[in-house]
Write a protein that holds these residues in place. Structure first.
Motif, PDB file in Angstrom:
ATOM      1  N   VAL A 141       0.847  -1.202   0.000  1.00  0.00           N
ATOM      2  CA  VAL A 141       0.000   0.000   0.000  1.00  0.00           C
ATOM      3  C   VAL A 141       0.876   1.244   0.000  1.00  0.00           C
ATOM      4  O   VAL A 141       0.652   2.187  -0.770  1.00  0.00           O
ATOM      5  N   LEU A 142       1.898   1.260   0.845  1.00  0.00           N
ATOM      6  CA  LEU A 142       2.786   2.415   0.921  1.00  0.00           C
ATOM      7  C   LEU A 142       3.560   2.626  -0.379  1.00  0.00           C
ATOM      8  O   LEU A 142       3.846   3.759  -0.767  1.00  0.00           O
ATOM      9  N   LYS A 143       3.872   1.555  -1.071  1.00  0.00           N
ATOM     10  CA  LYS A 143       4.550   1.662  -2.369  1.00  0.00           C
ATOM     11  C   LYS A 143       3.659   2.405  -3.363  1.00  0.00           C
ATOM     12  O   LYS A 143       4.120   3.288  -4.086  1.00  0.00           O
ATOM     13  N   ASN A 158       2.738   7.345  -6.449  1.00  0.00           N
ATOM     14  CA  ASN A 158       1.811   8.370  -6.912  1.00  0.00           C
ATOM     15  C   ASN A 158       2.072   9.724  -6.267  1.00  0.00           C
ATOM     16  O   ASN A 158       1.256  10.631  -6.377  1.00  0.00           O
ATOM     17  N   ASN A 159       3.201   9.824  -5.573  1.00  0.00           N
ATOM     18  CA  ASN A 159       3.644  11.078  -4.964  1.00  0.00           C
ATOM     19  C   ASN A 159       2.566  11.696  -4.060  1.00  0.00           C
ATOM     20  O   ASN A 159       2.313  12.901  -4.095  1.00  0.00           O
TER      21      ASN A 159
END
Length: 111
Positions: free
Chosen positions: A88-90, A95-96
Motif C-alpha cells: 500500500v505504501l509503495k 503516486n507522490n
C-alpha cells in the motif's frame, strides 16, 4: 486491495485528566462503536481522531460538548500477510501522495 471513503471525527480536547475518558464514555453511552483511534497532544490540548460505526450520530452527540470536525478519509483493505502494508505504501509513494497519518485496525467482514 479494496478501498472506500469513510468519515473520521476529530475532537479537540483540553489536555487535562479525564478528557479522553469522557469522550469515550459518551460514545459508549450512545451505543457508538469505535473502529480506530489516534490521539495527538500538546501541553495545552489534544486532538482525538476516531473512526466510528455511526459518524453522523457520533458527531451530533459530541458537538453538544466538544469542537468536532468531520473529514473524509480513505480506508484500504489489504492482505493480512507480510508485506501487505508495504505494498500500500509503495502505491502511495509511486503516486507522490502525502500520508498525514495512518490507522491500522482489523474489522469484522460482516459490516
Amino acid at each position: 486491495m479494496n478501498n472506500m471513503k469513510v468519515k473520521q471525527l476529530s475532537i479537540f480536547l483540553q489536555n487535562k485528566k479525564g478528557s479522553l475518558y469522557d469522550v469515550l464514555e459518551t460514545l459508549s453511552e450512545h451505543d457508538i462503536n469505535i473502529r480506530a483511534l489516534s490521539l495527538a497532544d500538546t501541553s495545552d490540548f489534544g486532538i482525538l481522531r476516531v473512526v466510528v460505526d455511526n459518524p453522523q450520530k457520533g458527531e451530533k452527540i459530541l458537538e453538544e460538548n466538544y469542537l468536532v470536525k468531520t473529514t473524509d478519509i480513505v480506508a484500504i483493505e489489504m492482505t493480512d500477510s507480510p508485506g501487505g502494508l508495504s505494498s500500500v505504501l509503495k502505491t502511495i509513494k509511486e503516486n507522490n501522495l502525502d500520508l498525514e497519518y495512518l490507522y491500522a485496525f482489523t474489522h469484522d467482514k460482516k459490516d
